[in-house]
Design a protein around this motif. Structure first.
Motif, PDB file in Angstrom:
ATOM      1  N   GLU A  72     -94.710 -42.312  -3.786  1.00 12.30           N
ATOM      2  CA  GLU A  72     -95.486 -41.090  -3.538  1.00 12.30           C
ATOM      3  C   GLU A  72     -95.932 -40.435  -4.843  1.00 12.30           C
ATOM      4  OE1 GLU A  72     -96.717 -39.736  -0.739  1.00 12.30           O
ATOM      5  OE2 GLU A  72     -95.867 -41.387   0.431  1.00 12.30           O
ATOM      6  N   LEU A  73     -95.046 -40.410  -5.837  1.00  9.61           N
ATOM      7  CA  LEU A  73     -95.393 -39.774  -7.110  1.00  9.61           C
ATOM      8  C   LEU A  73     -96.450 -40.559  -7.872  1.00  9.61           C
ATOM      9  CD1 LEU A  73     -91.955 -38.547  -8.472  1.00  9.61           C
ATOM     10  CD2 LEU A  73     -93.857 -37.143  -7.687  1.00  9.61           C
ATOM     11  N   GLY A  74     -96.380 -41.883  -7.807  1.00  9.35           N
ATOM     12  CA  GLY A  74     -97.360 -42.705  -8.503  1.00  9.35           C
ATOM     13  C   GLY A  74     -97.467 -42.344  -9.979  1.00  9.35           C
ATOM     14  N   ARG A  75     -98.671 -42.022 -10.435  1.00 14.29           N
ATOM     15  CA  ARG A  75     -98.919 -41.727 -11.839  1.00 14.29           C
ATOM     16  C   ARG A  75     -98.302 -40.393 -12.279  1.00 14.29           C
ATOM     17  NH1 ARG A  75    -102.899 -38.928 -13.682  1.00 14.29           N
ATOM     18  NH2 ARG A  75    -103.747 -40.542 -15.050  1.00 14.29           N
ATOM     19  N   ASN A  76     -97.853 -39.565 -11.348  1.00 17.35           N
ATOM     20  CA  ASN A  76     -97.218 -38.285 -11.680  1.00 17.35           C
ATOM     21  C   ASN A  76     -95.762 -38.443 -12.103  1.00 17.35           C
ATOM     22  OD1 ASN A  76     -99.465 -36.558 -10.852  1.00 17.35           O
ATOM     23  ND2 ASN A  76     -98.939 -37.213  -8.788  1.00 17.35           N
ATOM     24  N   TRP A  77     -95.182 -39.627 -11.843  1.00 17.61           N
ATOM     25  CA  TRP A  77     -93.746 -39.820 -12.092  1.00 17.61           C
ATOM     26  C   TRP A  77     -93.401 -39.704 -13.571  1.00 17.61           C
ATOM     27  CZ3 TRP A  77     -90.961 -43.240 -15.036  1.00 17.61           C
ATOM     28  CH2 TRP A  77     -89.570 -43.151 -14.880  1.00 17.61           C
ATOM     29  N   SER A  78     -92.240 -39.115 -13.828  1.00 20.26           N
ATOM     30  CA  SER A  78     -91.717 -39.021 -15.186  1.00 20.26           C
ATOM     31  C   SER A  78     -90.207 -38.905 -15.121  1.00 20.26           C
ATOM     32  CB  SER A  78     -92.294 -37.787 -15.882  1.00 20.26           C
ATOM     33  OG  SER A  78     -91.687 -37.613 -17.135  1.00 20.26           O
ATOM     34  N   VAL A  79     -89.523 -39.468 -16.107  1.00 17.92           N
ATOM     35  CA  VAL A  79     -88.065 -39.384 -16.137  1.00 17.92           C
ATOM     36  C   VAL A  79     -87.607 -38.005 -16.639  1.00 17.92           C
ATOM     37  CG1 VAL A  79     -87.653 -40.289 -18.469  1.00 17.92           C
ATOM     38  CG2 VAL A  79     -85.982 -40.731 -16.652  1.00 17.92           C
ATOM     39  N   LEU A  83     -88.928 -33.724 -17.716  1.00 21.69           N
ATOM     40  CA  LEU A  83     -89.753 -32.638 -17.192  1.00 21.69           C
ATOM     41  C   LEU A  83     -91.108 -32.648 -17.896  1.00 21.69           C
ATOM     42  CD1 LEU A  83     -87.012 -29.850 -17.140  1.00 21.69           C
ATOM     43  CD2 LEU A  83     -87.720 -31.338 -15.285  1.00 21.69           C
ATOM     44  N   GLU A  84     -92.068 -33.351 -17.294  1.00 20.01           N
ATOM     45  CA  GLU A  84     -93.385 -33.518 -17.902  1.00 20.01           C
ATOM     46  C   GLU A  84     -94.494 -33.319 -16.878  1.00 20.01           C
ATOM     47  OE1 GLU A  84     -92.132 -36.944 -21.169  1.00 20.01           O
ATOM     48  OE2 GLU A  84     -93.057 -37.550 -19.268  1.00 20.01           O
ATOM     49  N   ILE A  85     -95.621 -32.824 -17.365  1.00 21.53           N
ATOM     50  CA  ILE A  85     -96.841 -32.764 -16.563  1.00 21.53           C
ATOM     51  C   ILE A  85     -97.791 -33.799 -17.147  1.00 21.53           C
ATOM     52  CG2 ILE A  85     -98.832 -31.348 -15.904  1.00 21.53           C
ATOM     53  CD1 ILE A  85     -96.266 -30.483 -14.523  1.00 21.53           C
ATOM     54  N   ARG A  86     -98.294 -34.665 -16.292  1.00 23.01           N
ATOM     55  CA  ARG A  86     -99.175 -35.757 -16.711  1.00 23.01           C
ATOM     56  C   ARG A  86    -100.638 -35.353 -16.572  1.00 23.01           C
ATOM     57  NH1 ARG A  86     -96.372 -40.270 -18.847  1.00 23.01           N
ATOM     58  NH2 ARG A  86     -94.228 -39.930 -18.223  1.00 23.01           N
ATOM     59  N   ASP A  87    -101.482 -36.103 -17.254  1.00 22.27           N
ATOM     60  CA  ASP A  87    -102.921 -35.912 -17.150  1.00 22.27           C
ATOM     61  C   ASP A  87    -103.331 -36.045 -15.689  1.00 22.27           C
ATOM     62  OD1 ASP A  87    -105.520 -35.562 -18.100  1.00 22.27           O
ATOM     63  OD2 ASP A  87    -105.840 -37.723 -18.261  1.00 22.27           O
ATOM     64  N   ARG A  88    -104.145 -35.105 -15.186  1.00 23.75           N
ATOM     65  CA  ARG A  88    -104.585 -35.054 -13.784  1.00 23.75           C
ATOM     66  C   ARG A  88    -103.403 -35.049 -12.807  1.00 23.75           C
ATOM     67  NH1 ARG A  88    -108.268 -39.817 -12.995  1.00 23.75           N
ATOM     68  NH2 ARG A  88    -106.973 -40.730 -14.605  1.00 23.75           N
ATOM     69  N   HIS A  89    -102.393 -34.289 -13.136  1.00 27.63           N
ATOM     70  CA  HIS A  89    -101.188 -34.170 -12.300  1.00 27.63           C
ATOM     71  C   HIS A  89    -101.570 -33.560 -10.949  1.00 27.63           C
ATOM     72  CE1 HIS A  89     -96.728 -34.423 -12.778  1.00 27.63           C
ATOM     73  NE2 HIS A  89     -96.774 -33.712 -11.668  1.00 27.63           N
ATOM     74  N   TYR A 129     -88.120 -49.694 -12.991  1.00 22.21           N
ATOM     75  CA  TYR A 129     -88.728 -50.325 -14.168  1.00 22.21           C
ATOM     76  C   TYR A 129     -90.260 -50.334 -14.176  1.00 22.21           C
ATOM     77  CZ  TYR A 129     -89.804 -53.675 -17.808  1.00 22.21           C
ATOM     78  OH  TYR A 129     -90.337 -54.279 -18.913  1.00 22.21           O
ATOM     79  N   PRO A 130     -90.941 -50.794 -13.108  1.00 21.80           N
ATOM     80  CA  PRO A 130     -92.406 -50.819 -13.174  1.00 21.80           C
ATOM     81  C   PRO A 130     -93.026 -49.424 -13.297  1.00 21.80           C
ATOM     82  CG  PRO A 130     -91.627 -51.537 -11.010  1.00 21.80           C
ATOM     83  CD  PRO A 130     -90.431 -51.393 -11.880  1.00 21.80           C
ATOM     84  N   PHE A 131     -92.407 -48.428 -12.691  1.00 19.89           N
ATOM     85  CA  PHE A 131     -92.927 -47.067 -12.781  1.00 19.89           C
ATOM     86  C   PHE A 131     -92.745 -46.514 -14.194  1.00 19.89           C
ATOM     87  CE2 PHE A 131     -92.315 -47.726  -8.301  1.00 19.89           C
ATOM     88  CZ  PHE A 131     -93.463 -47.158  -7.764  1.00 19.89           C
ATOM     89  N   GLU A 132     -91.622 -46.864 -14.796  1.00 15.61           N
ATOM     90  CA  GLU A 132     -91.361 -46.445 -16.172  1.00 15.61           C
ATOM     91  C   GLU A 132     -92.407 -47.050 -17.116  1.00 15.61           C
ATOM     92  OE1 GLU A 132     -87.290 -45.721 -18.707  1.00 15.61           O
ATOM     93  OE2 GLU A 132     -87.228 -46.852 -16.849  1.00 15.61           O
ATOM     94  N   ARG A 133     -92.734 -48.300 -16.926  1.00 10.79           N
ATOM     95  CA  ARG A 133     -93.753 -48.962 -17.762  1.00 10.79           C
ATOM     96  C   ARG A 133     -95.120 -48.320 -17.572  1.00 10.79           C
ATOM     97  NH1 ARG A 133     -94.330 -55.077 -17.702  1.00 10.79           N
ATOM     98  NH2 ARG A 133     -95.765 -54.456 -19.297  1.00 10.79           N
ATOM     99  N   ARG A 134     -95.501 -48.077 -16.313  1.00 11.34           N
ATOM    100  CA  ARG A 134     -96.801 -47.473 -16.028  1.00 11.34           C
ATOM    101  C   ARG A 134     -96.893 -46.054 -16.567  1.00 11.34           C
ATOM    102  NH1 ARG A 134     -96.662 -48.596 -10.082  1.00 11.34           N
ATOM    103  NH2 ARG A 134     -96.005 -50.721 -10.327  1.00 11.34           N
ATOM    104  N   ALA A 135     -95.788 -45.313 -16.490  1.00 15.31           N
ATOM    105  CA  ALA A 135     -95.799 -43.915 -16.937  1.00 15.31           C
ATOM    106  C   ALA A 135     -96.139 -43.800 -18.417  1.00 15.31           C
ATOM    107  CB  ALA A 135     -94.444 -43.267 -16.649  1.00 15.31           C
TER     108      ALA A 135
END
Length: 197
Positions: A101-108, A110-116, A25-31
């Motif tokens: 480990e994934l931190g801000r890179n996490w996604s549910v 197939l996505e590439i995040r800003d500054r991945h 849940y917290p990672f989903e919110r941050r993502a």
């Protein structure tokens, strides 16, 4: 069926699912706050996610709540509950470490995040897809915890659909983004089982 042993397996399974959600849940919110640069979402991706959700959560929850299909029950054993609980505990540990480990890179999806960034630490030092490893362990644990020929193995089937529909696409996406760095990473790691596969 030994009701008390079967009920213990169902309780352990329910606790495991709650822990899974509390971790995610917290990672989903941050993502949601991190910009998506590109994605590979598709109908197949949505089907694979739905299959995993159905096999690892919806169908077994329906069984735990209703007992249906009772005709597919078989005798529960204490040793199986111990094995299933151990697998679920290991799955949750890997699941948590993977998210951390994934931190801000996490996604549910197939996505590439800003500054991945290419993550190679923690469980990623040994395997490229530790989140799938956690789902595999959850599916196996579920098969031991729920003594029902339909609800028990449903998690393994859900995991398999998700893994085989997405792992190659994820790796192609990472090769496009990180090129030779990801190719080198692939050479020194396995996919989901350390040292084996």
């Amino acid at each position: 069926m030994n009701v008390s042993v079967a009920a213990a397996g169902e309780i352990v399974w329910m606790i495991g699912i709650v822990v899974w959600y509390v971790i995610r849940y917290p990672f989903e919110r941050r993502a949601k706050r991190v910009r998506i640069v590109s994605h590979r979402r598709s109908g197949l991706d949505r089907f694979a996610l739905a299959s995993a959700l159905f096999g690892l959560a919806i169908l077994p929850a329906f069984y735990v709540v209703t007992g249906i299909p009772r005709a597919a029950d078989y005798p529960a054993h204490s040793w199986a509950i111990f094995v299933g609980a151990s697998m679920f505990a290991l799955a949750m540990w890997i699941f948590r470490r993977t998210h951390k480990e994934l931190g801000r890179n996490w996604s549910v999806t197939l996505e590439i995040r800003d500054r991945h960034e290419l993550v190679c630490g923690g469980p990623y030092a040994l395997i490229r897809h530790p989140m799938y490893t956690s789902f595999l362990l959850m599916g196996l644990g579920q098969a031991f915890l729920l003594s029902n020929w339909i609800a028990g193995p449903a998690g393994i089937i859900g995991f398999a659909v998700l893994f085989f529909a997405r792992a190659d696409k994820e790796e192609r996406m990472m090769l496009e983004i990180f090129g030779s760095r990801y190719r080198d990473y692939m050479r020194r790691t396995k996919r989901i089982i350390p040292y084996l596969y």
